[in-house]
Design an enzyme around this catalytic site. Structure first.
Site, PDB file in Angstrom:
ATOM      1  CB  ALA A  76      -0.873   0.338   1.372  1.00 12.47           C
ATOM      2  CD  GLU A 111       1.952  -5.410   5.794  1.00  8.32           C
ATOM      3  OE1 GLU A 111       1.064  -4.906   5.314  1.00  8.32           O
ATOM      4  OE2 GLU A 111       2.660  -6.285   6.211  1.00  8.32           O
ATOM      5  N   GLY A 118       0.447  -5.344   1.170  1.00 11.07           N
ATOM      6  CA  GLY A 118      -1.322  -5.228   0.579  1.00 11.07           C
ATOM      7  C   GLY A 118      -1.185  -5.675  -1.229  1.00 11.07           C
ATOM      8  CD  GLU A 164      -2.231  -7.931   3.280  1.00 13.72           C
ATOM      9  OE1 GLU A 164      -3.037  -7.781   4.458  1.00 13.72           O
ATOM     10  OE2 GLU A 164      -2.680  -6.973   3.073  1.00 13.72           O
TER      11      GLU A 164
END
Length: 261
Positions: A66, A134, A111, A114
């Protein structure tokens, strides 16, 4: 809709969804997520599309995560809304009737990892690096990583990867059953993804959709309930035109022409 951050190509019933922010290593920001959501919805409802391949633009990254620059200024409410937007996309991919293949080239972090985990099949190039960094940024995976990784490779492995924030190679990801096959380079990666997509597109869309439903729903049931669910879906397929066409073609020794009905 005209897209600024993704590219859509459709060839012979196969849709290529290319995330294209190469200068930002294809990082996911709010605009990219909105475009992804719209594109996936359109592809799901496009009767000419039978399989979708998601990949990243360039050779360096599938999706590097992200967008940290955007997240830096978020408060708790904005961050939760951002996560829920990601969750909508992850859930939608999982529930789509059409199979989705992730062709992971380069970095698939946060992300991006994911997004790949949400797909039905993952192929990776040798230069792929996957992981959840993260915790090194003071946060945790927020687009389903804590839930989907554990369902693929178990609690202990998921704990190690998420708690350490380390990256793993494509070969290690294959050993952990995250990746189906490791390919030499991006050209080989895309050839493999397309080969598999074509095989899927040749088959009954109804049969494939029901099988995907059985797998994803049944994994959260006990075995007895899952078997009952499978038999119900199996029976329902005998009310479809695809079943009649597929079996008739087999008996008549001809190629089946499925219409997804």
């Amino acid at each position: 809709m005209e897209y600024k951050n993704i590219i859509i190509k459709i060839e012979d019933s196969i849709a290529f969804l290319i995330i294209s922010r190469p200068k930002a290593l294809n990082a996911l920001n709010s605009d990219v997520l909105s475009e992804l959501e719209c594109a996936l919805y359109d592809l799901e409802n496009n009767n000419d599309v039978k399989c979708i391949i998601i990949t990243g633009d360039g050779d360096k990254a599938f999706v590097a995560g992200a967008d940290i620059k955007e997240m830096l200024g978020m408060d708790a409410i904005a961050a939760a809304a951002f996560a829920k937007k990601g969750h909508r996309i992850i859930r939608f991919i999982r529930k789509m009737q059409k199979p989705v293949i992730a062709a992971v080239n380069g970095y698939a972090l946060g992300g991006g990892f994911e997004l790949a985990l949400a797909c039905d099949i993952i192929y990776a190039s040798e230069n792929a690096k996957l992981g959840f960094p993260e915790v090194t940024l003071g946060i945790m995976p927020g687009f389903g990583g804590t839930q989907n990784l554990v369902r693929v490779c178990g609690e202990k492995v998921a704990n190690e990867l998420i708690f350490t924030g380390k990256m793993i190679s494509a070969v290690r990801a294959k050993e952990l059953n995250v990746v189906c096959e490791v390919l030499k380079d991006k050209d080989s990666l895309m050839e493999k993804a397309l080969e598999t997509a074509k095989k899927i597109a040749f088959n009954s869309p109804k049969g494939v959709a029901f099988a995907k439903n059985a797998i994803l729903t049944g994994v959260n049931m006990n075995l007895s309930e899952a078997l009952d669910y499978e038999s119900t879906l199996f029976g329902l397929l005998f009310n479809t035109e695809d079943q009649k066409e597929g079996m008739s073609a087999f008996v008549e020794k001809r190629k089946a022409e499925f219409k997804g009905k």
